[in-house]
Write an enzyme that holds these catalytic residues in place. Structure first.
Site, PDB file in Angstrom:
ATOM      1  N   ARG A 200       0.816  -1.217   0.000  1.00 26.00           N
ATOM      2  CA  ARG A 200       0.000   0.000   0.000  1.00 26.00           C
ATOM      3  C   ARG A 200       0.849   1.267   0.000  1.00 26.00           C
ATOM      4  O   ARG A 200       0.478   2.277   0.605  1.00 26.00           O
ATOM      5  CB  ARG A 200      -0.969   0.018   1.190  1.00 26.00           C
ATOM      6  CG  ARG A 200      -1.921  -1.151   1.260  1.00 26.00           C
ATOM      7  CD  ARG A 200      -2.852  -1.222   0.053  1.00 26.00           C
ATOM      8  NE  ARG A 200      -3.741  -2.355   0.196  1.00 26.00           N
ATOM      9  CZ  ARG A 200      -3.455  -3.577  -0.246  1.00 26.00           C
ATOM     10  NH1 ARG A 200      -2.324  -3.814  -0.862  1.00 26.00           N
ATOM     11  NH2 ARG A 200      -4.314  -4.563  -0.078  1.00 26.00           N
ATOM     12  N   SER A 292     -11.184  -0.525   3.262  1.00 25.41           N
ATOM     13  CA  SER A 292     -10.513  -0.808   4.540  1.00 25.41           C
ATOM     14  C   SER A 292      -9.876   0.479   5.053  1.00 25.41           C
ATOM     15  O   SER A 292      -9.010   1.053   4.380  1.00 25.41           O
ATOM     16  CB  SER A 292      -9.446  -1.885   4.337  1.00 25.41           C
ATOM     17  OG  SER A 292     -10.051  -3.098   3.947  1.00 25.41           O
ATOM     18  N   GLU A 404      -5.595   4.133   5.861  1.00 25.26           N
ATOM     19  CA  GLU A 404      -5.255   3.859   4.465  1.00 25.26           C
ATOM     20  C   GLU A 404      -5.742   4.959   3.528  1.00 25.26           C
ATOM     21  O   GLU A 404      -5.027   5.357   2.612  1.00 25.26           O
ATOM     22  CB  GLU A 404      -5.829   2.504   4.045  1.00 25.26           C
ATOM     23  CG  GLU A 404      -5.455   2.091   2.633  1.00 25.26           C
ATOM     24  CD  GLU A 404      -5.847   0.663   2.333  1.00 25.26           C
ATOM     25  OE1 GLU A 404      -6.184   0.408   1.168  1.00 25.26           O
ATOM     26  OE2 GLU A 404      -5.805  -0.191   3.229  1.00 25.26           O
TER      27      GLU A 404
END
Length: 412
Positions: A200, A292, A404
């Site tokens: 990520r 998420s 995130e």
């Protein structure tokens, strides 16, 4: 290479020949955004979470030059820039956004190379919806993207986050990106080896807040490099890439490492995502989220030893050094990845948790990693819920969860 057709033997160059897909029926894409009114200046109309204040200006760019000109002018004027794709990885403040929002409306793809040996190279504009691209790839027998089905957003946003799901990441099919470099004020091509991709993360994402990447400058919600086009390289195959995720393998009735029909894998991925409300559906409030909300924490071996034996532990793929291609077998020494969902659950937070009974923001009733807008929530409601979960995990486990999504106009 020789192929027998009836009684005829046909000699074919194996590097230019490849059989067409046996199933040529269309592959339908799922929704990648909630942009119902492209003329709206209300950012809540542009985000999957359905939250965001009014933008001072919105540019619907139809050409690459319009994108470049808008970013360049804003930078010269000192105006904040938000280049917006599907709005699926954003939590935007409910306060007005005193800046310019630029939306890439281009949605084209061009195959630039196509052979049996080298596979297919396709260049896709940044505004192309991500699942439209996945559906196109599966329909044409381009292998390696089927496990990323159903992820909302656009192609231009995919490399920034190095999006991933079910054991696969977009880095496995990336070749290069064309960008507008806001520091050097010119168009550039960045190759896979320039991007420092990891879990990520990428140099693109880090440029938003890391001044060392831009001679001391930081750029806010949109980083130094504005993505204009993405080039992908994939192999021809009717079968999927090897299954990498145990949950997906169980759902398919197979084992990790096996390859199945790519259409079958795509449908299985979509079924799993729908079961967790991770495919956009306007009738399902659980899908009013930014996906998420917390990344899976990467912790030291010592921190991992303090967790119970049943706590998940996974190897961490190393961030790719500049000048290197991503290597899925290169593991970061001394650290492990654990599950944010497990930590949240074991800290006492259950699905559907709200800070108070009347709160308009809640954890999804399907899984605890999504923070959802139950109707009328503001960014303050999301922030209060996120802080409650973050602080609860830190108090219980001593581990700090990291958001995130990109937070615009507020900070956790």
């Amino acid at each position: 290479m020789s192929i027998e057709r009836g009684v005829d033997i046909v000699d074919i160059d194996s590097c230019t020949y490849f059989p067409p897909p046996t199933d040529t029926s269309p592959v339908a894409a799922v929704s990648s955004n909630r942009q119902r009114n492209p003329q709206s200046h209300e950012l809540k109309d542009w985000t999957t979470l359905g939250i965001g204040g009014r933008a001072r200006e919105v540019v619907l760019a139809r050409t690459e030059d319009e994108i470049v000109d808008a970013v360049r002018q804003a930078d010269e004027e000192g105006t904040e820039v938000l280049v917006l794709g599907g709005g699926s990885n954003l939590v935007v403040s409910s306060a007005p956004f005193d800046g310019i929002v630029i939306h890439d409306t281009r949605a084209t793809e061009k195959v630039t190379h196509d052979t049996g040996c080298g596979g297919v190279v396709v260049t896709v504009t940044g505004g192309f919806e991500w699942d439209e691209f996945v559906a196109l790839a599966v329909q044409n027998g381009w292998m390696g993207v089927e496990a990323l089905s159903g992820i909302p957003g656009t192609v231009g946003a995919a490399p920034v986050q190095n999006i991933g799901a079910y054991g696969h990441e977009v880095s496995s099919i990336l070749a290069s990106i064309r960008v507008w470099d806001r520091l050097e004020k010119r168009r550039r091509t960045l190759f896979l080896a320039d991007l420092e991709l990891g879990y990520r993360t990428s140099v693109l994402k880090r440029s938003r807040q890391d001044p060392s990447l831009s001679e001391g400058r930081v750029w806010g919600p949109t980083g130094r490099w504005v993505i204009l086009e993405v080039e992908f390289q994939m192999h021809h195959a009717s079968l999927s890439a090897p299954i990498q995720y145990a949950e997906l393998a169980r759902h398919l009735g197979t084992e990790v490492g096996q390859r199945l029909d790519a259409r079958t894998v795509r449908e299985a991925v979509l079924e799993l995502r729908r079961s967790k409300s991770m495919v956009l559906d306007d009738s399902n409030r659980n899908t009013y989220s930014a996906g998420s909300f917390f990344t899976n924490p990467i912790i030291t071996q010592a921190e991992a030893q303090s967790l119970p034996d049943e706590a998940p532990r996974y190897p961490v793929r190393a961030v790719t050094p500049v000048g290197s291609a991503p290597d899925p077998n290169r593991i970061e020494a001394g650290v492990v990845k654990t599950s944010a969902a497990w930590l949240i659950n074991q800290a006492g937070f259950e699905r559907g948790y709200r800070v108070n009974p009347g709160a308009a923001a809640a954890l999804s009733t399907d899984h605890v990693l999504a923070l959802t807008n139950r109707g009328g929530a503001t960014s303050q409601d999301i922030a209060e819920l996120a802080r409650s979960v973050r602080d609860g995990v830190r108090d219980r486990w001593g581990i700090e969860l990291t958001p995130e999504p990109v937070c615009v106009g507020w900070s956790l």
